[in-house]
Design a protein around this motif. Structure first.
Motif, PDB file in Angstrom:
ATOM      1  N   LYS A 362      40.717  38.048  31.224  1.00  0.00           N
ATOM      2  CA  LYS A 362      40.739  39.220  32.039  1.00  0.00           C
ATOM      3  C   LYS A 362      39.140  38.979  32.960  1.00  0.00           C
ATOM      4  O   LYS A 362      40.223  38.480  34.688  1.00  0.00           O
ATOM      5  N   TYR A 366      40.848  37.797  37.264  1.00  0.00           N
ATOM      6  CA  TYR A 366      39.870  38.540  38.809  1.00  0.00           C
ATOM      7  C   TYR A 366      39.602  37.490  39.495  1.00  0.00           C
ATOM      8  O   TYR A 366      39.559  37.018  40.704  1.00  0.00           O
ATOM      9  N   PRO A 372      46.152  40.598  36.483  1.00  0.00           N
ATOM     10  CA  PRO A 372      46.096  41.617  35.069  1.00  0.00           C
ATOM     11  C   PRO A 372      47.390  41.994  34.418  1.00  0.00           C
ATOM     12  O   PRO A 372      47.632  41.390  32.983  1.00  0.00           O
ATOM     13  N   TRP A 444      48.522  45.233  42.696  1.00  0.00           N
ATOM     14  CA  TRP A 444      46.677  45.103  41.927  1.00  0.00           C
ATOM     15  C   TRP A 444      45.652  45.591  42.938  1.00  0.00           C
ATOM     16  O   TRP A 444      45.429  44.954  44.527  1.00  0.00           O
ATOM     17  N   TRP A 446      42.568  44.955  44.092  1.00  0.00           N
ATOM     18  CA  TRP A 446      41.000  44.354  43.264  1.00  0.00           C
ATOM     19  C   TRP A 446      39.910  45.385  43.211  1.00  0.00           C
ATOM     20  O   TRP A 446      39.378  44.797  42.645  1.00  0.00           O
ATOM     21  N   HIS A 448      39.323  48.413  42.714  1.00  0.00           N
ATOM     22  CA  HIS A 448      39.086  49.666  41.831  1.00  0.00           C
ATOM     23  C   HIS A 448      39.749  48.916  41.008  1.00  0.00           C
ATOM     24  O   HIS A 448      39.726  50.186  39.907  1.00  0.00           O
ATOM     25  N   LYS A 449      40.828  48.475  40.738  1.00  0.00           N
ATOM     26  CA  LYS A 449      40.844  47.391  39.428  1.00  0.00           C
ATOM     27  C   LYS A 449      42.058  48.338  38.058  1.00  0.00           C
ATOM     28  O   LYS A 449      41.790  48.396  37.745  1.00  0.00           O
TER      29      LYS A 449
END
Length: 464
Positions: A362, A366, A372, A444, A446, A448-449
């Motif tokens: 992980k 990032y 992910p 994705w 990034w 707010h994941k």
């Protein structure tokens, strides 16, 4: 990232390495003594607990601070969700099996397998069964004796049939919605099972198709032979199909599993499969949960140990070490593939390997902007490729045991065409991004994941 201000420390890895050394060392010693399933005799939770105790002894800080960090790691939301899913998955497996679903699934599949194509048919049946029940070991245990018996009676290539069983079993171990490996990988990377399934499917299907073609060519017998089948009931197979469809459709995994348990339970009660009715059903559910107790405690303790190691700089040391060979997103994906492969080879358990590797994967995802979902897909694929090909892994040890020693790991491993093709297609997908359509369609977020579509929905609802 969470550990950006933590100073890297190789010394902090000693507790983690002790866990791996104990787990692997015990397996090697017992293997030399001729103990069956040697690498699964020393309880993994005890090995992790020893590592935790060592962490309290050698890492800096007060006992109180370490306790706080440890329990915070154990109580991490992803760890707790993972553990709950493990329990429900175990309960579903036991209830569906007790209801006659597993045996019906086996005989239903064999009914439609032409005798001339038994090797390819067994592979496909193992694929379907493993993706339905979410366990490679359960698939090998159920179909291995049947497949090997057919091969022996018909004079078929026994190592090839054994490899077909293991390959098909690993297909579902990688893709199965209720697979331990899938659960650990998706929760560890913070992605939805549906997305991981779709990405893996694009990579796994070509490998499976080519494997079927090879089995049709090299596994076809010269003459047909009769196959004695048991009875099956299509209704008893419905819970497996229902949870697979619901999970792919994006239904919450807890709803999927609870619904599957209820459906299998009702079917079992209707056919009188539970001797004392609801009481036996309740006991079966509990037995299923207990069957997952080892992976439950292993996950819990590793969560705590990882938190201690992270705070002391151990995981940052690993990240820094891996990053030395990483130049960008593609090499980061290769780094994640190598990391999970080495970890699985060390612990000979792909679920444990995912739990250990997920925080590092992980961080790398990032840092190098690897989606992910993509990182999760790679991690899940390569731990299954490695696990299914380990001569001391549970899957190969089990199929060898079921053959009564008639085949060896040396004979089986070269014929594991599905695993080798899966790994090859996964590597190809790194350089030729043919499996990235999901990421392109829904990039994705990034900040707010989470995927952009979910972030937009939560923004509109005022949740973020």
């Amino acid at each position: 990232m969470e550990n950006e201000n933590v100073k890297a420390s190789g010394f902090a890895l000693i507790p983690f390495m002790s866990f791996i050394a104990i787990f692997l060392g015990a397996g090697i010693i017992l293997e030399r003594q001729g103990v069956a399933m040697a690498f699964y005799q020393f309880p993994a939770p005890v090995a992790v607990l020893i590592g935790v105790i060592l962490a309290f002894i050698v890492l800096k800080g007060t006992i109180a601070d370490k306790m706080k960090t440890f329990f915070k790691g154990c109580g991490d939301e992803n760890i707790q969700v993972m553990c709950m899913i493990f329990l429900l998955a175990g309960a579903f497996d036991f209830v569906a099996t007790a209801s006659g679903g597993r045996s019906s699934l086996v005989y239903l599949g064999l009914t439609f397998v032409p005798p001339h194509f038994m090797a390819a048919g067994i592979f496909l049946l193992c694929c379907f069964m493993s993706i339905s029940i979410g366990t490679s070991m359960g698939t090998i245990a159920a179909l291995g004796p049947i497949a090997l018996g057919i091969a022996s009676a018909a004079g078929l290539n026994l190592p090839l049939m054994a490899a077909a069983v293991v390959g098909g079993a690993m297909f579902g171990d990688n893709l199965g919605i209720i697979s331990d490996t899938t659960i650990a990988a998706t929760r560890g990377l913070g992605v939805q099972m549906r997305d991981k399934f779709r990405m893996n499917l694009v990579i796994a299907v070509p490998a499976a198709v080519i494997t079927v073609i090879l089995l049709l060519i090299f596994g076809r017998p010269e003459t047909a032979y009769p196959v004695e089948l048991g009875d099956f009931n299509v209704i008893k197979v419905v819970p497996y199909v229902a949870i697979l469809v619901a999970a792919i459709a994006g239904v919450n995994v807890f709803v999927v599993l609870v619904g599957g348990i209820a459906m299998a339970g009702i079917i079992g009660l209707s056919y009188g499969m539970f001797a004392q009715g609801l009481l036996t059903l309740a006991q079966t559910i509990y037995s299923g949960m207990l069957s997952m107790i080892a992976v439950f405690f292993t996950s819990l303790f590793i969560g705590g140990l990882a938190a201690l190691t992270r705070k002391a700089g151990g995981l940052q040391f690993l990240v820094d070490s891996v990053q030395k060979t990483i130049k960008g997103p593609k090499s980061a994906e290769l780094g994640i593939a190598g990391l999970i492969s080495v970890t699985d080879a060390a612990v000979a358990n792909n679920t444990v390997a995912c739990i250990i590797s997920a925080p590092i994967a992980k961080d790398l995802a990032y840092k190098y902007r690897v989606d992910p979902r993509r990182a999760c897909s790679i991690m899940d694929i390569f731990c299954c490729v490695m696990q299914g090909a380990l001569p001391y892994g549970a899957q190969i040890l089990l199929i060898i045991g079921l053959s009564g020693g008639a085949v060896s790991a040396v004979q089986i491993i070269p014929l594991l065409w599905y695993q080798w093709l899966l790994g090859a297609f996964a590597i190809l997908s790194i350089f030729v991004p043919y499996a990235n359509h999901i990421m392109k369609k829904d990039p994705w977020d990034w900040d707010h994941k989470m995927e952009s579509s979910l972030a937009r929905k939560m923004k509109s609802e005022g949740k973020i």
